[in-house]
Every structure is written in structure tokens, then in C-alpha cells.
Design an enzyme around this catalytic site. Sequence first.
Site, PDB file in Angstrom:
ATOM      1  N   GLY A  67       0.838  -1.207   0.000  1.00  0.00           N
ATOM      2  CA  GLY A  67       0.000   0.000   0.000  1.00  0.00           C
ATOM      3  C   GLY A  67       0.865   1.246   0.000  1.00  0.00           C
ATOM      4  N   LEU A  68       0.211   2.390  -0.142  1.00  0.00           N
ATOM      5  CA  LEU A  68       0.906   3.675  -0.184  1.00  0.00           C
ATOM      6  C   LEU A  68       1.682   3.932   1.106  1.00  0.00           C
ATOM      7  CD1 LEU A  68      -1.990   5.969  -1.524  1.00  0.00           C
ATOM      8  CD2 LEU A  68       0.001   5.131  -2.829  1.00  0.00           C
ATOM      9  N   SER A  69       2.668   4.810   1.020  1.00  0.00           N
ATOM     10  CA  SER A  69       3.329   5.285   2.232  1.00  0.00           C
ATOM     11  C   SER A  69       2.262   5.928   3.134  1.00  0.00           C
ATOM     12  CB  SER A  69       4.379   6.340   1.840  1.00  0.00           C
ATOM     13  OG  SER A  69       4.970   6.889   2.982  1.00  0.00           O
ATOM     14  N   GLY A  70       2.267   5.577   4.400  1.00  0.00           N
ATOM     15  CA  GLY A  70       1.292   6.149   5.336  1.00  0.00           C
ATOM     16  C   GLY A  70      -0.061   5.461   5.310  1.00  0.00           C
TER      17      GLY A  70
ATOM     18  N   GLY B 246      -0.698   2.506   6.415  1.00  0.00           N
ATOM     19  CA  GLY B 246      -0.866   1.761   7.663  1.00  0.00           C
ATOM     20  C   GLY B 246      -0.226   0.385   7.656  1.00  0.00           C
ATOM     21  N   LYS B 247       0.617   0.092   6.669  1.00  0.00           N
ATOM     22  CA  LYS B 247       1.241  -1.247   6.562  1.00  0.00           C
ATOM     23  C   LYS B 247       1.952  -1.626   7.863  1.00  0.00           C
ATOM     24  CE  LYS B 247       3.852   0.022   3.086  1.00  0.00           C
ATOM     25  NZ  LYS B 247       3.450   1.432   3.005  1.00  0.00           N
ATOM     26  N   SER B 248       2.840  -0.746   8.332  1.00  0.00           N
ATOM     27  CA  SER B 248       3.630  -1.074   9.521  1.00  0.00           C
ATOM     28  C   SER B 248       2.748  -1.117  10.769  1.00  0.00           C
ATOM     29  CB  SER B 248       4.745  -0.038   9.733  1.00  0.00           C
ATOM     30  OG  SER B 248       5.520   0.077   8.573  1.00  0.00           O
TER      31      SER B 248
ATOM     32  N   SER C 244       6.159  -5.767   5.101  1.00  0.00           N
ATOM     33  CA  SER C 244       5.463  -4.506   4.795  1.00  0.00           C
ATOM     34  C   SER C 244       6.299  -3.679   3.838  1.00  0.00           C
ATOM     35  CB  SER C 244       5.243  -3.687   6.073  1.00  0.00           C
ATOM     36  OG  SER C 244       4.647  -4.469   7.063  1.00  0.00           O
TER      37      SER C 244
HETATM   38  N1  LIG Z   1      10.547   7.928  -3.373  1.00  0.00           N
HETATM   39  C1  LIG Z   1       9.998   7.211  -2.386  1.00  0.00           C
HETATM   40  N2  LIG Z   1       8.837   6.547  -2.593  1.00  0.00           N
HETATM   41  C2  LIG Z   1       8.301   5.820  -1.594  1.00  0.00           C
HETATM   42  N3  LIG Z   1       8.837   5.696  -0.346  1.00  0.00           N
HETATM   43  C3  LIG Z   1       9.990   6.343  -0.093  1.00  0.00           C
HETATM   44  C4  LIG Z   1      10.613   7.129  -1.105  1.00  0.00           C
HETATM   45  N4  LIG Z   1      11.764   7.659  -0.561  1.00  0.00           N
HETATM   46  C5  LIG Z   1      11.838   7.217   0.699  1.00  0.00           C
HETATM   47  N5  LIG Z   1      10.784   6.435   0.998  1.00  0.00           N
HETATM   48  C6  LIG Z   1      10.687   5.706   2.287  1.00  0.00           C
HETATM   49  O1  LIG Z   1      10.939   4.347   1.960  1.00  0.00           O
HETATM   50  C7  LIG Z   1       9.883   3.515   2.412  1.00  0.00           C
HETATM   51  C8  LIG Z   1       9.417   2.577   1.296  1.00  0.00           C
HETATM   52  O2  LIG Z   1      10.331   1.541   1.117  1.00  0.00           O
HETATM   53  P1  LIG Z   1       9.866   0.190   0.456  1.00  0.00           P
HETATM   54  O3  LIG Z   1      11.043  -0.712   0.499  1.00  0.00           O
HETATM   55  O4  LIG Z   1       8.616  -0.280   1.107  1.00  0.00           O
HETATM   56  O5  LIG Z   1       9.547   0.656  -1.048  1.00  0.00           O
HETATM   57  S1  LIG Z   1       9.326  -0.261  -2.334  1.00  0.00           S
HETATM   58  O6  LIG Z   1       8.507  -1.414  -1.929  1.00  0.00           O
HETATM   59  O7  LIG Z   1      10.627  -0.700  -2.843  1.00  0.00           O
HETATM   60  O8  LIG Z   1       8.632   0.595  -3.315  1.00  0.00           O
HETATM   61  C9  LIG Z   1       8.732   4.423   2.779  1.00  0.00           C
HETATM   62  O9  LIG Z   1       8.182   3.816   3.936  1.00  0.00           O
HETATM   63  P2  LIG Z   1       6.613   3.783   4.255  1.00  0.00           P
HETATM   64  O10 LIG Z   1       6.237   5.230   4.409  1.00  0.00           O
HETATM   65  O11 LIG Z   1       6.549   3.029   5.552  1.00  0.00           O
HETATM   66  O12 LIG Z   1       5.889   3.092   3.156  1.00  0.00           O
HETATM   67  C10 LIG Z   1       9.371   5.765   3.016  1.00  0.00           C
HETATM   68  O13 LIG Z   1       9.683   5.908   4.378  1.00  0.00           O
HETATM   69  N1  LIG Z   2      -7.269   2.433  10.748  1.00  0.00           N
HETATM   70  C1  LIG Z   2      -5.948   2.628  10.725  1.00  0.00           C
HETATM   71  N2  LIG Z   2      -5.114   1.596  10.422  1.00  0.00           N
HETATM   72  C2  LIG Z   2      -3.752   1.787  10.374  1.00  0.00           C
HETATM   73  N3  LIG Z   2      -3.160   2.977  10.643  1.00  0.00           N
HETATM   74  C3  LIG Z   2      -3.932   4.023  10.955  1.00  0.00           C
HETATM   75  C4  LIG Z   2      -5.350   3.894  11.008  1.00  0.00           C
HETATM   76  N4  LIG Z   2      -5.883   5.113  11.338  1.00  0.00           N
HETATM   77  C5  LIG Z   2      -4.861   5.934  11.491  1.00  0.00           C
HETATM   78  N5  LIG Z   2      -3.671   5.304  11.278  1.00  0.00           N
HETATM   79  C6  LIG Z   2      -2.342   5.973  11.378  1.00  0.00           C
HETATM   80  O1  LIG Z   2      -1.783   6.037  10.070  1.00  0.00           O
HETATM   81  C7  LIG Z   2      -0.356   6.005  10.148  1.00  0.00           C
HETATM   82  C8  LIG Z   2       0.150   4.876   9.263  1.00  0.00           C
HETATM   83  O2  LIG Z   2       1.560   4.898   9.276  1.00  0.00           O
HETATM   84  P1  LIG Z   2       2.419   3.616   8.948  1.00  0.00           P
HETATM   85  O3  LIG Z   2       1.868   2.422   9.646  1.00  0.00           O
HETATM   86  O4  LIG Z   2       3.848   3.987   9.214  1.00  0.00           O
HETATM   87  O5  LIG Z   2       2.146   3.467   7.385  1.00  0.00           O
HETATM   88  P2  LIG Z   2       3.028   2.727   6.293  1.00  0.00           P
HETATM   89  O6  LIG Z   2       3.818   1.654   7.005  1.00  0.00           O
HETATM   90  O7  LIG Z   2       2.041   2.191   5.328  1.00  0.00           O
HETATM   91  O8  LIG Z   2       3.910   3.797   5.716  1.00  0.00           O
HETATM   92  C9  LIG Z   2       0.002   5.779  11.621  1.00  0.00           C
HETATM   93  O9  LIG Z   2       0.314   7.032  12.196  1.00  0.00           O
HETATM   94  C10 LIG Z   2      -1.316   5.219  12.198  1.00  0.00           C
HETATM   95  O10 LIG Z   2      -1.472   5.520  13.573  1.00  0.00           O
END
Ligand SMILES: Nc1ncnc2c1ncn2[C@@H]1O[C@H](COP(=O)(O)OS(=O)(=O)O)[C@@H](OP(=O)(O)O)[C@H]1O
Ligand SMILES: Nc1ncnc2c1ncn2[C@@H]1O[C@H](COP(=O)(O)OP(=O)(O)O)[C@@H](O)[C@H]1O
Length: 204
Positions: free
Chosen positions: A36-39, A41-43, A107
Site C-alpha cells: 500500500g501507499l506510504s502512510g 498503515g502497513k507497519s 510490509s
Molecule cells: N521515493 C519514495 N517513494 C516511496 N517511499 C519512499 C521514497 N523515498 C523514501 N521512501 C521511504 O521508503 C519507504 C518505502 O520503502 P519500500 O522498500 O517499502 O519501497 S518499495 O517497496 O521498494 O517501493 C517508505 O516507507 P513507508 O512510508 O513506511 O511506506 C518511506 O519511508
Molecule cells: N485504521 C488505521 N489503520 C492503520 N493505521 C492508521 C489507522 N488510522 C490511522 N492510522 C495511522 O496512520 C499512520 C500509518 O503509518 P504507517 O503504519 O507507518 O504506514 P506505512 O507503514 O504504510 O507507511 C500511523 O500514524 C497510524 O497511527
Amino acid sequence: MTEQKATNVHWHEGEINRPERAKLLGHSGATLWFTGLSGSGKSTVAVALEGVLHDAGVLCYRLDGDNVRLGINKNLGFSADDRAENIRRVGEVSKLFVDAGLVVLSSFISPYRADRDLVRELHESAGLPFIEVHVDCSLDAAEARDPKGLYKKARAGEIKNFTGIDDPYEAPDRPEVHLRTDEQTLEQEVQLILDHLRTHGVLR
Ligand SMILES: Nc1ncnc2c1ncn2[C@@H]1O[C@H](COP(=O)(O)OS(=O)(=O)O)[C@@H](OP(=O)(O)O)[C@H]1O
Ligand SMILES: Nc1ncnc2c1ncn2[C@@H]1O[C@H](COP(=O)(O)OP(=O)(O)O)[C@@H](O)[C@H]1O
């Protein structure tokens, strides 16, 4: 990155097999692949689920994009080729852990369908369960959360090729589990995954 083929390399069979490891642990392994997208909620979901499974006596291990990119994949960036290599390596590591009997919570944004399908194939061709969990969330909601301030940087042009902004995300067609983290609670999301694991015999 140029592909290197292994030549004159042969699989060496051990004496302890998968069922024997499963007997020792009391369960067999599976990969739960959170995409899924960054943010989105994967982690957050993986950490919550790991707690519940651990308390139920299931040996788990989390592999997380940020963490893996600080170690084994520190030489990779965010081009399509580097993302593919990131996912390929993590897919192979997940498969090894699952063969060992663990439940792996991986994730990764893993934005390309072909990269995720390759990991699925790696598992399924070896008879190992692969459960794709789409951690779905609108871009607006993920950007409003912006837990690491990365969307702000991407909008300001300080990060290039940021998924969802100026890089693609290909949603899964038929994930085993589909979460909507902008509509469901964390507890509901964990419960949906647990229900799937029970219905499909991964958990008793
Ligand atoms: N350009 C760009 N696009 C997306 N994400 C970025 C980028 N640069 C740095 N980050 C940080 O790297 C985390 C994503 O790493 P991943 O290994 O999950 O990416 S991928 O699966 O290879 O696309 C991602 O973590 P999450 O926010 O937890 O998804 C970011 O913290
Ligand atoms: N229903 C939900 N499920 C998962 N995360 C949620 C939810 N509602 C709010 N959040 C918040 O969204 C953010 C997700 O961040 P994170 O888990 O780091 O995302 P990702 O790993 O996809 O980048 C956290 O701050 C989390 O507390």
C-alpha cells in the site's frame, strides 16, 4: 542492475524437513505481504497483528521497507529497477523464513504488480502460503497523516519519484485480504486478517 545467473550451483538437501520444523514450533509458516501507499498503515497493522499472533504462541518476524533499506538493501534506491530488486530480495528472505516455519509479516509499498506476483510465485511454487494484504487508503488520507513528513517533502520537490505523487502504485487485482484503513479501525483490520488466517487453516 545486471542479472547474474547461478551456474554450477546445486541445491543441498538437509535432514530436517518442513513438517518436522512445524511439529517443533506447533504451527507452519506463511507470508503475509502488506502492500500500500506510504502512510496507508502497513507497519501499524503488521505491528498490531504481530502482537496478537505472538501472544497466541505463533513465531513471527516482521520485515519492513524502512528497516530492510537500512541494512541488507541499503544499496538500493527508488527507481523501478531498484524497487524490483528490493522486492525480489525480500521475497526470497520471506520464503526462507516461511520454510523455517515462521509467520512473516512483510510490509513494503511494492507498487508494481509484477514484482508482487514474482514473490507470490516464489512461495506458491514451493508449496508455501502467500497472503497478499492490500492496505488500501486514499492518497488524500495518507497524505493528511504524513507520519514521517515525506509527502510534504515530495510536494516541495525535495523527494523525487515518491509513490502516489510522481511515481505509480498498481493496486492488487485480487488480494486475499483488502483493508480500508481510512474507513476501518485498527482492531477491525487485525480481526479481518485473523479471520482469513483461521478460515484458510493457517491458524487453528
Ligand atoms: N521515493 C519514495 N517513494 C516511496 N517511499 C519512499 C521514497 N523515498 C523514501 N521512501 C521511504 O521508503 C519507504 C518505502 O520503502 P519500500 O522498500 O517499502 O519501497 S518499495 O517497496 O521498494 O517501493 C517508505 O516507507 P513507508 O512510508 O513506511 O511506506 C518511506 O519511508
Ligand atoms: N485504521 C488505521 N489503520 C492503520 N493505521 C492508521 C489507522 N488510522 C490511522 N492510522 C495511522 O496512520 C499512520 C500509518 O503509518 P504507517 O503504519 O507507518 O504506514 P506505512 O507503514 O504504510 O507507511 C500511523 O500514524 C497510524 O497511527
